[in-house]
Design an enzyme around this catalytic site. Structure first.
Site, PDB file in Angstrom:
ATOM      1  N   ARG A  68       4.591  -6.654  -4.330  1.00 33.62           N
ATOM      2  CA  ARG A  68       4.567  -7.339  -3.039  1.00 33.62           C
ATOM      3  C   ARG A  68       5.384  -8.600  -3.140  1.00 33.62           C
ATOM      4  O   ARG A  68       5.313  -9.300  -4.166  1.00 33.62           O
ATOM      5  CB  ARG A  68       3.133  -7.756  -2.675  1.00 33.62           C
ATOM      6  CG  ARG A  68       2.168  -6.634  -2.464  1.00 33.62           C
ATOM      7  CD  ARG A  68       0.742  -7.145  -2.564  1.00 33.62           C
ATOM      8  NE  ARG A  68       0.474  -7.716  -3.882  1.00 33.62           N
ATOM      9  CZ  ARG A  68      -0.582  -8.458  -4.190  1.00 33.62           C
ATOM     10  NH1 ARG A  68      -1.466  -8.766  -3.274  1.00 33.62           N
ATOM     11  NH2 ARG A  68      -0.754  -8.922  -5.415  1.00 33.62           N
ATOM     12  N   CYS A  99      10.068  -3.643   3.868  1.00 34.45           N
ATOM     13  CA  CYS A  99       9.555  -2.393   3.304  1.00 34.45           C
ATOM     14  C   CYS A  99       8.752  -1.549   4.288  1.00 34.45           C
ATOM     15  O   CYS A  99       9.203  -0.474   4.667  1.00 34.45           O
ATOM     16  CB  CYS A  99       8.706  -2.694   2.081  1.00 34.45           C
ATOM     17  SG  CYS A  99       9.698  -3.383   0.750  1.00 34.45           S
ATOM     18  N   ARG A 102      13.177 -10.499   7.164  1.00 33.26           N
ATOM     19  CA  ARG A 102      13.539  -9.167   7.649  1.00 33.26           C
ATOM     20  C   ARG A 102      12.419  -8.606   8.523  1.00 33.26           C
ATOM     21  O   ARG A 102      11.261  -8.610   8.135  1.00 33.26           O
ATOM     22  CB  ARG A 102      13.810  -8.225   6.452  1.00 33.26           C
ATOM     23  CG  ARG A 102      15.139  -8.512   5.792  1.00 33.26           C
ATOM     24  CD  ARG A 102      15.340  -7.636   4.589  1.00 33.26           C
ATOM     25  NE  ARG A 102      14.396  -7.943   3.535  1.00 33.26           N
ATOM     26  CZ  ARG A 102      14.247  -7.203   2.431  1.00 33.26           C
ATOM     27  NH1 ARG A 102      14.960  -6.111   2.259  1.00 33.26           N
ATOM     28  NH2 ARG A 102      13.389  -7.553   1.504  1.00 33.26           N
TER      29      ARG A 102
HETATM   30  C1  UDX Z   1       4.697  -3.927   0.813  1.00 34.14           C
HETATM   31  C2  UDX Z   1       3.646  -3.242  -0.075  1.00 34.14           C
HETATM   32  O1  UDX Z   1       2.427  -3.987  -0.017  1.00 34.14           O
HETATM   33  C3  UDX Z   1       4.139  -3.145  -1.501  1.00 34.14           C
HETATM   34  O2  UDX Z   1       3.203  -2.456  -2.281  1.00 34.14           O
HETATM   35  C4  UDX Z   1       5.470  -2.402  -1.488  1.00 34.14           C
HETATM   36  O3  UDX Z   1       6.006  -2.351  -2.799  1.00 34.14           O
HETATM   37  C5  UDX Z   1       6.472  -3.076  -0.570  1.00 34.14           C
HETATM   38  O4  UDX Z   1       5.916  -3.209   0.737  1.00 34.14           O
HETATM   39  P1  UDX Z   1       5.467  -6.467   1.199  1.00 34.14           P
HETATM   40  O5  UDX Z   1       6.509  -5.941   2.127  1.00 34.14           O
HETATM   41  O6  UDX Z   1       5.822  -7.517   0.219  1.00 34.14           O
HETATM   42  O7  UDX Z   1       4.859  -5.260   0.330  1.00 34.14           O
HETATM   43  O8  UDX Z   1       4.325  -7.021   2.140  1.00 34.14           O
HETATM   44  P2  UDX Z   1       2.757  -6.844   2.349  1.00 34.14           P
HETATM   45  O9  UDX Z   1       2.005  -7.881   1.617  1.00 34.14           O
HETATM   46  O10 UDX Z   1       2.363  -5.434   2.137  1.00 34.14           O
HETATM   47  O11 UDX Z   1       2.660  -7.186   3.898  1.00 34.14           O
HETATM   48  C6  UDX Z   1       3.362  -6.422   4.870  1.00 34.14           C
HETATM   49  C7  UDX Z   1       3.153  -6.948   6.256  1.00 34.14           C
HETATM   50  O12 UDX Z   1       1.855  -6.617   6.717  1.00 34.14           O
HETATM   51  C8  UDX Z   1       3.271  -8.462   6.429  1.00 34.14           C
HETATM   52  O13 UDX Z   1       4.041  -8.717   7.602  1.00 34.14           O
HETATM   53  C9  UDX Z   1       1.835  -8.918   6.602  1.00 34.14           C
HETATM   54  O14 UDX Z   1       1.749 -10.097   7.340  1.00 34.14           O
HETATM   55  C10 UDX Z   1       1.246  -7.735   7.328  1.00 34.14           C
HETATM   56  N1  UDX Z   1      -0.227  -7.597   7.175  1.00 34.14           N
HETATM   57  C11 UDX Z   1      -0.765  -7.411   5.928  1.00 34.14           C
HETATM   58  C12 UDX Z   1      -1.040  -7.601   8.291  1.00 34.14           C
HETATM   59  O15 UDX Z   1      -0.563  -7.756   9.450  1.00 34.14           O
HETATM   60  N2  UDX Z   1      -2.392  -7.450   8.134  1.00 34.14           N
HETATM   61  C13 UDX Z   1      -2.961  -7.258   6.919  1.00 34.14           C
HETATM   62  O16 UDX Z   1      -4.171  -7.104   6.856  1.00 34.14           O
HETATM   63  C14 UDX Z   1      -2.117  -7.251   5.788  1.00 34.14           C
END
Ligand code: UDX
Length: 447
Positions: free
Chosen positions: A162, A271, A341
């Site tokens: 992440r 992602c 992004r």
């Molecule tokens: C994600 C996956 O978690 C990771 O395992 C993979 O390798 C790449 O994609 P990342 O893109 O870094 O990682 O972000 P992540 O922490 O998963 O959050 C994604 C999005 O979801 C963020 O915009 C976050 O704000 C949102 N989110 C997360 C929510 O809206 N609610 C939640 O409860 C959790």
């Protein structure tokens, strides 16, 4: 002799992987085709914000006091091929322009550039997120191009890190998944990951397509969980219920769990959005599109959150944006990152600006990136400055700094004490006690 490792593509994933491999004790050579990026990394600096990564680079690139000197960088594929026993492919796979599918050109180019130089035995390990079937295709290509023949082999090892926790997630992952076709490949990867394996990290050995699919399935599950709670937030709003309490109550069920169950403006980043789209596109090619039609709904629910936030902001501005000032707290797609992004925060800010409001954005780390991508928005040097004269304040990325804000300080500079919490995380009682009208997504509106 200790394995020598190369990392091809030094973006987010590659830079982190290279530094972490050096931290695990290997000699590492990182390659990128961008000489500027290479110069930055070789100087022990990173072109993005990621906690702990710069410190790890400085600890291992030569030329810094006390550094191990185990981590070097180059732009030469020939050098990489001569140096490495294990080559990690870490190039990105963005969404194709105008299509849902993943753009494989960077991964393909990396393999095509490396393979013709492979004159000694090597394991090429794909880490990029790719459509299922890619590893098989790349293995055939490798066999065609590598002068060393069968002694050059492919494996697939998806990455689950992440942003914001990239170093920790790489050194102490939840699990390691490796798609392999030989005992030799498995043994080499067990050697690479000997430290986390001895720490008890599960090591799952599969075939190629399963390894590729684990990544697509994991991201789809996470996106679905977020959209599920956001769908509940929509129902809560219609029924006068509170999604924060609902989510908390659900979280006590261990089968459900509380993580990724925070309703708000939804997911963004480099992602989840593109990965679920690429997965749908690939399933279509395989004739399994029906299995993933629910992901279309997951995507729509997520995008609806952004429009809903714009509507809530319009309501707070008295029904129209013309002549109104809107403060946006947050630009990064999530806290502890400067990545913008597909950021819900900036998407909402831009929509509101286009509809006539004057929007001022502040983010602790993502200002430079935001300015480049959305030069038409106004930017402030602090939350307080962004809030000056605002008719409504939008909290869209949950940085700790925003949770720590004093509602009285902010209240002294705004035109109207109205705050919309797009992440459902601010202390509503504290804001209300300071005379603010606090409104959140999926929670009852208290006048
Ligand atoms: C994600 C996956 O978690 C990771 O395992 C993979 O390798 C790449 O994609 P990342 O893109 O870094 O990682 O972000 P992540 O922490 O998963 O959050 C994604 C999005 O979801 C963020 O915009 C976050 O704000 C949102 N989110 C997360 C929510 O809206 N609610 C939640 O409860 C959790």
């Amino acid at each position: 002799m200790t394995l020598r490792i190369t990392v091809i593509g030094t973006g987010y994933l590659g830079a982190t992987h290279a530094a972490c491999m050096a931290e695990l004790g290997f000699e590492v050579l990182g390659l990128d085709i961008d000489p500027e990026k290479i110069a930055t990394l070789a100087a022990g600096k990173i072109p993005m914000y990621e906690p702990d990564l710069a410190e790890l680079l400085v600890k291992h690139v030569p030329g810094h006091p006390g550094s191990s000197g185990r981590l070097r960088f180059t732009t030469s594929y020939e050098e990489v091929a001569e140096f490495g026993d294990v080559h990690f492919l870490c190039t990105n796979t963005p969404q194709k322009k105008g299509e849902f599918a993943a753009d494989m050109s960077y991964v393909d180019a990396a393999l095509d550039s490396l393979a013709p130089h492979l004159k000694r035995p090597a394991l090429v390990v794909g880490k990029s997120t790719v459509p299922v079937g890619s590893a098989n295709r790349l293995a055939i290509r490798l066999a065609e191009l590598a002068p060393v023949g069968e002694a050059a082999e492919l494996a697939w090892n998806p990455e689950f890190l992440r942003e914001g926790f990239a170093v920790g997630d790489t050194l102490h992952p939840d699990r390691l998944v490796v798609g392999v076709r030989s005992e030799r490949a498995e043994a080499l990867l067990r050697e690479v990951y000997a430290t986390p394996i001895s720490d008890g990290v599960p090591f799952v050995v599969t075939d190629f397509p399963t390894a590729e699919l684990v990544k697509a399935a994991a991201n789809s599950f996470l996106a679905t969980k977020i959209s599920f709670i956001n769908a509940m937030a929509e129902v809560c709003e219609s029924a006068g219920a509170d999604v924060v309490q609902l989510s908390k109550a659900l979280s006590f069920d261990e089968r459900i769990g509380g993580k990724f169950l925070n309703a708000g403006v939804g997911f963004g980043g480099g992602c989840l959005p593109k990965d679920i789209r690429a997965f749908m596109a690939r399933a279509g090619e395989l004739g399994a599109d029906q299995a993933l039609t629910f992901l279309r709904e997951v995507d729509s629910i997520n995008m609806r959150r952004r429009s809903r936030m714009v509507e809530l902001a319009r309501e707070q501005c008295g029904g129209g944006f013309l002549g109104r000032r809107v403060a946006v707290l947050g630009a990064a797609f999530k806290p502890n990152s400067d990545d913008i992004r597909d950021s819900p925060a900036l998407n909402v800010a831009a929509q509101i600006q286009l509809q006539g409001a004057q929007v001022t954005v502040y983010d602790p780390k993502a200002m430079d990136n935001a300015r480049k991508m959305f030069p038409g928005l106004a930017y402030a040097a602090s939350a307080l400055e962004a809030a000056e004269g605002a008719h409504v304040v939008l909290h869209l990325t949950e940085w700790q700094e925003f949770r720590d804000l004093d509602p009285a300080d902010l209240g002294a500079v705004v035109a109207e004490r109205r705050i919309l919490d797009g992440r459902n995380i601010l202390d509503d009682a504290k804001w209300r006690a300071a005379g603010w009208h606090y409104r959140a997504m999926g929670r009852p509106s208290v006048e």
